[in-house]
Design an enzyme around this catalytic site. Sequence first.
Site, PDB file in Angstrom:
ATOM      1  N   LYS A   1       0.865  -1.191   0.000  1.00 27.99           N
ATOM      2  CA  LYS A   1       0.000   0.000   0.000  1.00 27.99           C
ATOM      3  C   LYS A   1       0.893   1.229   0.000  1.00 27.99           C
ATOM      4  O   LYS A   1       1.685   1.429   0.925  1.00 27.99           O
ATOM      5  CB  LYS A   1      -0.899  -0.021   1.245  1.00 27.99           C
ATOM      6  CG  LYS A   1      -1.752   1.213   1.459  1.00 27.99           C
ATOM      7  CD  LYS A   1      -2.552   1.071   2.759  1.00 27.99           C
ATOM      8  CE  LYS A   1      -3.211   2.337   3.235  1.00 27.99           C
ATOM      9  NZ  LYS A   1      -4.280   2.837   2.400  1.00 27.99           N
TER      10      LYS A   1
ATOM     11  N   THR B   1      -2.667   6.790   0.351  1.00 28.85           N
ATOM     12  CA  THR B   1      -3.821   6.829   1.233  1.00 28.85           C
ATOM     13  C   THR B   1      -4.738   7.933   0.729  1.00 28.85           C
ATOM     14  O   THR B   1      -4.266   8.988   0.276  1.00 28.85           O
ATOM     15  CB  THR B   1      -3.422   7.043   2.704  1.00 28.85           C
ATOM     16  OG1 THR B   1      -4.597   6.997   3.525  1.00 28.85           O
ATOM     17  CG2 THR B   1      -2.662   8.332   2.923  1.00 28.85           C
TER      18      THR B   1
ATOM     19  N   GLU C   1      -3.445   0.692  -3.409  1.00 26.02           N
ATOM     20  CA  GLU C   1      -4.025   0.406  -2.082  1.00 26.02           C
ATOM     21  C   GLU C   1      -4.073  -1.097  -1.815  1.00 26.02           C
ATOM     22  O   GLU C   1      -4.588  -1.517  -0.778  1.00 26.02           O
ATOM     23  CB  GLU C   1      -5.439   0.998  -2.001  1.00 26.02           C
ATOM     24  CG  GLU C   1      -5.465   2.506  -1.947  1.00 26.02           C
ATOM     25  CD  GLU C   1      -5.672   3.050  -0.549  1.00 26.02           C
ATOM     26  OE1 GLU C   1      -5.438   2.317   0.434  1.00 26.02           O
ATOM     27  OE2 GLU C   1      -6.084   4.216  -0.422  1.00 26.02           O
TER      28      GLU C   1
HETATM   29  C1  LIG Z   1      -7.708   6.630  10.435  1.00 27.34           C
HETATM   30  C2  LIG Z   1      -7.956   6.795   8.955  1.00 27.34           C
HETATM   31  O1  LIG Z   1      -8.636   7.695   8.505  1.00 27.34           O
HETATM   32  N1  LIG Z   1      -7.353   5.887   8.143  1.00 27.34           N
HETATM   33  C3  LIG Z   1      -7.410   5.847   6.768  1.00 27.34           C
HETATM   34  C4  LIG Z   1      -8.369   6.552   6.013  1.00 27.34           C
HETATM   35  C5  LIG Z   1      -8.307   6.406   4.637  1.00 27.34           C
HETATM   36  N2  LIG Z   1      -7.339   5.636   4.075  1.00 27.34           N
HETATM   37  C6  LIG Z   1      -6.414   4.993   4.845  1.00 27.34           C
HETATM   38  O2  LIG Z   1      -5.511   4.319   4.289  1.00 27.34           O
HETATM   39  N3  LIG Z   1      -6.456   5.096   6.184  1.00 27.34           N
END
Ligand SMILES: CC(=O)Nc1cc[nH]c(=O)n1
Length: 107
Positions: free
Chosen positions: A25, A28, A78
Amino acid sequence: MSRISCDAKITFFERFEADILSGAKTITLRDESESHFRVGDRLSVSTFETDRHFCDIQVVRVEELAFDALNQRHAAQENMTLEQLKAVITEIYGEIKTLYLIEYRLL
Ligand SMILES: CC(=O)Nc1cc[nH]c(=O)n1
């Protein structure tokens, strides 16, 4: 081993930790509340659930991205299928039109 000095902090759900640490990954997708990160930022990474630090990353790209523009490339970054990615983003943010893609590298 001494900790790297970081500019800021970001959290990830524990279920993403293994993919982040393995390099599977590399992006984000966040909402506007986390659109402030900038290229070059060094971020301390902790788990959302328990605030346990597990790595440090550096931001290499930030771009605004429409939810409807999500594609197979984003999904691959991802480590998911596109259907899985859309479901995960909707689960986290609800109906969301604008995302902020943050690409990073492990430090
Ligand atoms: C805590 C949080 O928001 N985590 C996220 C949100 C979106 N993508 C991701 O990889 N992690």
